[in-house]
Design an enzyme around this catalytic site. Structure first.
Site, PDB file in Angstrom:
ATOM      1  N   SER A 194      -7.606  -5.257  -5.178  1.00 48.94           N
ATOM      2  CA  SER A 194      -8.685  -5.836  -4.367  1.00 48.94           C
ATOM      3  C   SER A 194     -10.021  -5.750  -5.094  1.00 48.94           C
ATOM      4  O   SER A 194     -10.189  -4.975  -6.045  1.00 48.94           O
ATOM      5  CB  SER A 194      -8.779  -5.108  -3.021  1.00 48.94           C
ATOM      6  OG  SER A 194      -9.430  -3.867  -3.182  1.00 48.94           O
TER       7      SER A 194
ATOM      8  N   ARG B 142      -4.919  -1.708   8.952  1.00 53.16           N
ATOM      9  CA  ARG B 142      -6.139  -2.481   8.684  1.00 53.16           C
ATOM     10  C   ARG B 142      -5.804  -3.534   7.643  1.00 53.16           C
ATOM     11  O   ARG B 142      -4.786  -3.450   6.965  1.00 53.16           O
ATOM     12  CB  ARG B 142      -7.279  -1.573   8.214  1.00 53.16           C
ATOM     13  CG  ARG B 142      -6.946  -0.741   6.983  1.00 53.16           C
ATOM     14  CD  ARG B 142      -8.159   0.055   6.492  1.00 53.16           C
ATOM     15  NE  ARG B 142      -7.777   0.994   5.465  1.00 53.16           N
ATOM     16  CZ  ARG B 142      -7.515   2.290   5.665  1.00 53.16           C
ATOM     17  NH1 ARG B 142      -7.605   2.802   6.885  1.00 53.16           N
ATOM     18  NH2 ARG B 142      -7.169   3.072   4.660  1.00 53.16           N
TER      19      ARG B 142
ATOM     20  N   ASP C 279       0.836  -1.209   0.000  1.00 58.46           N
ATOM     21  CA  ASP C 279       0.000   0.000   0.000  1.00 58.46           C
ATOM     22  C   ASP C 279       0.873   1.263   0.000  1.00 58.46           C
ATOM     23  O   ASP C 279       1.991   1.255   0.506  1.00 58.46           O
ATOM     24  CB  ASP C 279      -0.903  -0.016   1.252  1.00 58.46           C
ATOM     25  CG  ASP C 279      -2.073   0.947   1.121  1.00 58.46           C
ATOM     26  OD1 ASP C 279      -2.352   1.412  -0.008  1.00 58.46           O
ATOM     27  OD2 ASP C 279      -2.702   1.237   2.148  1.00 58.46           O
TER      28      ASP C 279
ATOM     29  N   ARG D  21       1.887  -4.818   6.213  1.00 61.82           N
ATOM     30  CA  ARG D  21       1.214  -3.776   5.424  1.00 61.82           C
ATOM     31  C   ARG D  21       2.081  -2.527   5.457  1.00 61.82           C
ATOM     32  O   ARG D  21       2.481  -2.069   6.530  1.00 61.82           O
ATOM     33  CB  ARG D  21      -0.170  -3.443   5.969  1.00 61.82           C
ATOM     34  CG  ARG D  21      -0.866  -2.404   5.061  1.00 61.82           C
ATOM     35  CD  ARG D  21      -2.277  -2.083   5.477  1.00 61.82           C
ATOM     36  NE  ARG D  21      -2.916  -1.236   4.475  1.00 61.82           N
ATOM     37  CZ  ARG D  21      -4.168  -1.341   4.067  1.00 61.82           C
ATOM     38  NH1 ARG D  21      -4.947  -2.266   4.581  1.00 61.82           N
ATOM     39  NH2 ARG D  21      -4.657  -0.523   3.154  1.00 61.82           N
TER      40      ARG D  21
ATOM     41  N   ARG E 243     -12.240   2.816  -7.867  1.00 62.96           N
ATOM     42  CA  ARG E 243     -11.359   3.936  -8.251  1.00 62.96           C
ATOM     43  C   ARG E 243     -11.738   4.461  -9.632  1.00 62.96           C
ATOM     44  O   ARG E 243     -12.577   3.870 -10.309  1.00 62.96           O
ATOM     45  CB  ARG E 243      -9.903   3.464  -8.207  1.00 62.96           C
ATOM     46  CG  ARG E 243      -9.528   3.030  -6.796  1.00 62.96           C
ATOM     47  CD  ARG E 243      -8.077   2.689  -6.673  1.00 62.96           C
ATOM     48  NE  ARG E 243      -7.791   2.328  -5.275  1.00 62.96           N
ATOM     49  CZ  ARG E 243      -6.595   2.286  -4.751  1.00 62.96           C
ATOM     50  NH1 ARG E 243      -5.544   2.580  -5.487  1.00 62.96           N
ATOM     51  NH2 ARG E 243      -6.425   1.947  -3.494  1.00 62.96           N
TER      52      ARG E 243
ATOM     53  N   ASN F  49     -11.091  -2.282  -5.230  1.00 61.28           N
ATOM     54  CA  ASN F  49     -10.334  -1.284  -6.006  1.00 61.28           C
ATOM     55  C   ASN F  49     -11.028  -0.869  -7.319  1.00 61.28           C
ATOM     56  O   ASN F  49     -10.640   0.121  -7.939  1.00 61.28           O
ATOM     57  CB  ASN F  49      -8.905  -1.773  -6.283  1.00 61.28           C
ATOM     58  CG  ASN F  49      -8.009  -1.747  -5.053  1.00 61.28           C
ATOM     59  OD1 ASN F  49      -7.105  -2.578  -4.912  1.00 61.28           O
ATOM     60  ND2 ASN F  49      -8.224  -0.798  -4.139  1.00 61.28           N
TER      61      ASN F  49
ATOM     62  N   GLY G  76      -0.116   5.457  -4.360  1.00 61.67           N
ATOM     63  CA  GLY G  76      -0.760   6.719  -4.740  1.00 61.67           C
ATOM     64  C   GLY G  76      -0.146   7.892  -3.997  1.00 61.67           C
ATOM     65  O   GLY G  76       0.192   8.923  -4.595  1.00 61.67           O
ATOM     66  N   ARG G  77      -0.003   7.733  -2.673  1.00 64.27           N
ATOM     67  CA  ARG G  77       0.585   8.825  -1.875  1.00 64.27           C
ATOM     68  C   ARG G  77       2.030   9.093  -2.285  1.00 64.27           C
ATOM     69  O   ARG G  77       2.481  10.229  -2.306  1.00 64.27           O
ATOM     70  CB  ARG G  77       0.507   8.475  -0.375  1.00 64.27           C
ATOM     71  CG  ARG G  77      -0.851   8.783   0.232  1.00 64.27           C
ATOM     72  CD  ARG G  77      -1.035   8.086   1.543  1.00 64.27           C
ATOM     73  NE  ARG G  77      -1.379   6.682   1.348  1.00 64.27           N
ATOM     74  CZ  ARG G  77      -1.459   5.789   2.325  1.00 64.27           C
ATOM     75  NH1 ARG G  77      -1.173   6.145   3.569  1.00 64.27           N
ATOM     76  NH2 ARG G  77      -1.793   4.547   2.062  1.00 64.27           N
TER      77      ARG G  77
HETATM   78  C1  IPE Z   1      -5.479  -2.665  -0.173  1.00 66.88           C
HETATM   79  O1  IPE Z   1      -5.140  -1.318  -0.275  1.00 66.88           O
HETATM   80  C2  IPE Z   1      -5.436  -3.327  -1.511  1.00 66.88           C
HETATM   81  C3  IPE Z   1      -4.120  -3.466  -2.130  1.00 66.88           C
HETATM   82  C4  IPE Z   1      -2.986  -3.122  -1.601  1.00 66.88           C
HETATM   83  C5  IPE Z   1      -4.119  -4.025  -3.452  1.00 66.88           C
HETATM   84  P1  IPE Z   1      -6.238  -0.163  -0.430  1.00 66.88           P
HETATM   85  O2  IPE Z   1      -5.490   1.096  -0.523  1.00 66.88           O
HETATM   86  O3  IPE Z   1      -7.168  -0.499  -1.524  1.00 66.88           O
HETATM   87  O4  IPE Z   1      -7.031  -0.276   0.948  1.00 66.88           O
HETATM   88  P2  IPE Z   1      -7.889   0.829   1.706  1.00 66.88           P
HETATM   89  O5  IPE Z   1      -8.869   1.366   0.713  1.00 66.88           O
HETATM   90  O6  IPE Z   1      -6.949   1.885   2.179  1.00 66.88           O
HETATM   91  O7  IPE Z   1      -8.527   0.089   2.845  1.00 66.88           O
HETATM   92  C1  IPE Z   2      -1.694   0.262  -3.298  1.00 67.42           C
HETATM   93  O1  IPE Z   2      -1.447   1.616  -3.349  1.00 67.42           O
HETATM   94  C2  IPE Z   2      -1.927  -0.327  -4.672  1.00 67.42           C
HETATM   95  C3  IPE Z   2      -3.336  -0.652  -4.954  1.00 67.42           C
HETATM   96  C4  IPE Z   2      -4.313  -0.613  -4.085  1.00 67.42           C
HETATM   97  C5  IPE Z   2      -3.654  -1.046  -6.317  1.00 67.42           C
HETATM   98  P1  IPE Z   2      -2.628   2.682  -3.291  1.00 67.42           P
HETATM   99  O2  IPE Z   2      -3.039   2.994  -4.690  1.00 67.42           O
HETATM  100  O3  IPE Z   2      -3.719   2.225  -2.403  1.00 67.42           O
HETATM  101  O4  IPE Z   2      -1.888   3.935  -2.660  1.00 67.42           O
HETATM  102  P2  IPE Z   2      -2.477   4.951  -1.595  1.00 67.42           P
HETATM  103  O5  IPE Z   2      -2.980   4.149  -0.449  1.00 67.42           O
HETATM  104  O6  IPE Z   2      -3.578   5.701  -2.285  1.00 67.42           O
HETATM  105  O7  IPE Z   2      -1.325   5.814  -1.242  1.00 67.42           O
HETATM  106 MG    MG Z   3      -4.079   2.447  -0.442  1.00 66.95          MG
END
Ligand code: IPE
Ligand code: IPE
Ligand code: MG
Length: 241
Positions: free
Chosen positions: A64, A193, A19, A187, A70, A67, A22-23
């Site tokens: 997931s 979580r 995880d 994680r 998005r 996901n 994105g950030r």
């Molecule tokens: C969990 O991360 C799914 C993956 C890492 C693929 P998310 O970023 O989707 O989870 P939430 O939305 O913060 O719970």
């Molecule tokens: C995890 O990174 C990858 C996927 C869930 C596909 P995120 O895309 O959830 O990154 P954040 O949590 O927004 O930073």
């Molecule tokens: Mg995330």
């Protein structure tokens, strides 16, 4: 290899919720997909580090069942990244003797991606090194629901007696039926979580929540977590004599 690495009792199966992509991108003023690409590039280093710590199974959460919520741009970009990743990494994974499996529901994935997944599984089926499982369109609740559906069908068809259903029966219907339960779930990105990851399988797993964003997660940090796992006292509900 240092003595402390060789003598430690490490986890056999490590599962990672990758995880923070994105950030990581946002911090750099770049689109989220830039972070996903950087995140995908981290995977190989972690796979390669596994044998150093006796890890036999590595399971990574790539996408997931939630996901899909998005934006269309991000989802399409991720699907295209998965296709490219499999195409690009397939040979290297096989040459490194990595046996690759996918878990999750393939029904919603596009046909091209599913055929690449099937091919990679087939191509590495004979490999005897690390077992890499990629969770793609995976959700723990969805997996239990799909497993229950198949179990119910076996009951309806007379192949299974409801009296024989127990804790050993249900896991045989899960996507992970051939895998041991994860010993350690990591994680990244500071969130504490599990976001629907391996719900049944991680009932007795140890957890590590680290602040590092996934694209910054290195083999060095992975190694430190492997070593500190050895100090944990896993009791499984019992009291030590
Ligand atoms: C969990 O991360 C799914 C993956 C890492 C693929 P998310 O970023 O989707 O989870 P939430 O939305 O913060 O719970
Ligand atoms: C995890 O990174 C990858 C996927 C869930 C596909 P995120 O895309 O959830 O990154 P954040 O949590 O927004 O930073
Ligand atoms: Mg995330």
């Amino acid at each position: 290899m240092a003595d402390d690495i060789r003598s430690h009792k490490g986890p056999r199966h490590v599962a990672i919720i990758m995880d923070g992509n994105g950030r990581w991108a946002t911090q750099r003023g770049r689109p989220r997909l830039f972070g996903h690409h950087a995140g995908a590039r981290r995977v190989r280093e972690i796979v390669e580090a596994c044998p150093d710590y006796g890890v036999e199974y590595l399971t990574i959460f790539a996408f997931s069942t939630e996901n899909w919520k998005r934006t269309q741009v991000e989802v399409a970009g991720l699907m295209s990244l998965f296709r490219r990743y499999i195409t690009k990494e397939a040979r290297a994974l096989r040459d490194e003797n990595v046996q690759v499996r996918f878990i999750g529901d393939r029904v919603r994935l596009d046909a091209k991606l599913v055929s690449l997944m099937d091919e990679l599984e087939l191509m590495t089926a004979h490999c005897t090194g690390i077992n890499l499982t990629i969770a793609l369109n995976y959700g723990g609740r969805d997996e239990v629901a799909r497993a229950t559906k198949r179990l119910a069908q076996d009951v309806a068809d007379g192949r299974l007696n409801p009296r024989d259903v127990n804790e050993e029966t249900l896991p045989k219907y899960l996507d992970t039926c051939v895998l041991p339960d994860p010993d350690l779930v990591i994680r990244t990105s500071g969130e504490a979580r599990i976001s629907n990851f391996l719900l049944w399988q991680s009932a007795y797993s140890e957890y590590e929540f680290v602040d590092t964003l996934w694209p910054d997660f290195t083999a060095g940090e992975f190694g430190r977590l492997m070593l500190s796992y050895g100090a944990r006292d896993r009791r499984f509900g019992a009291v030590k004599a």
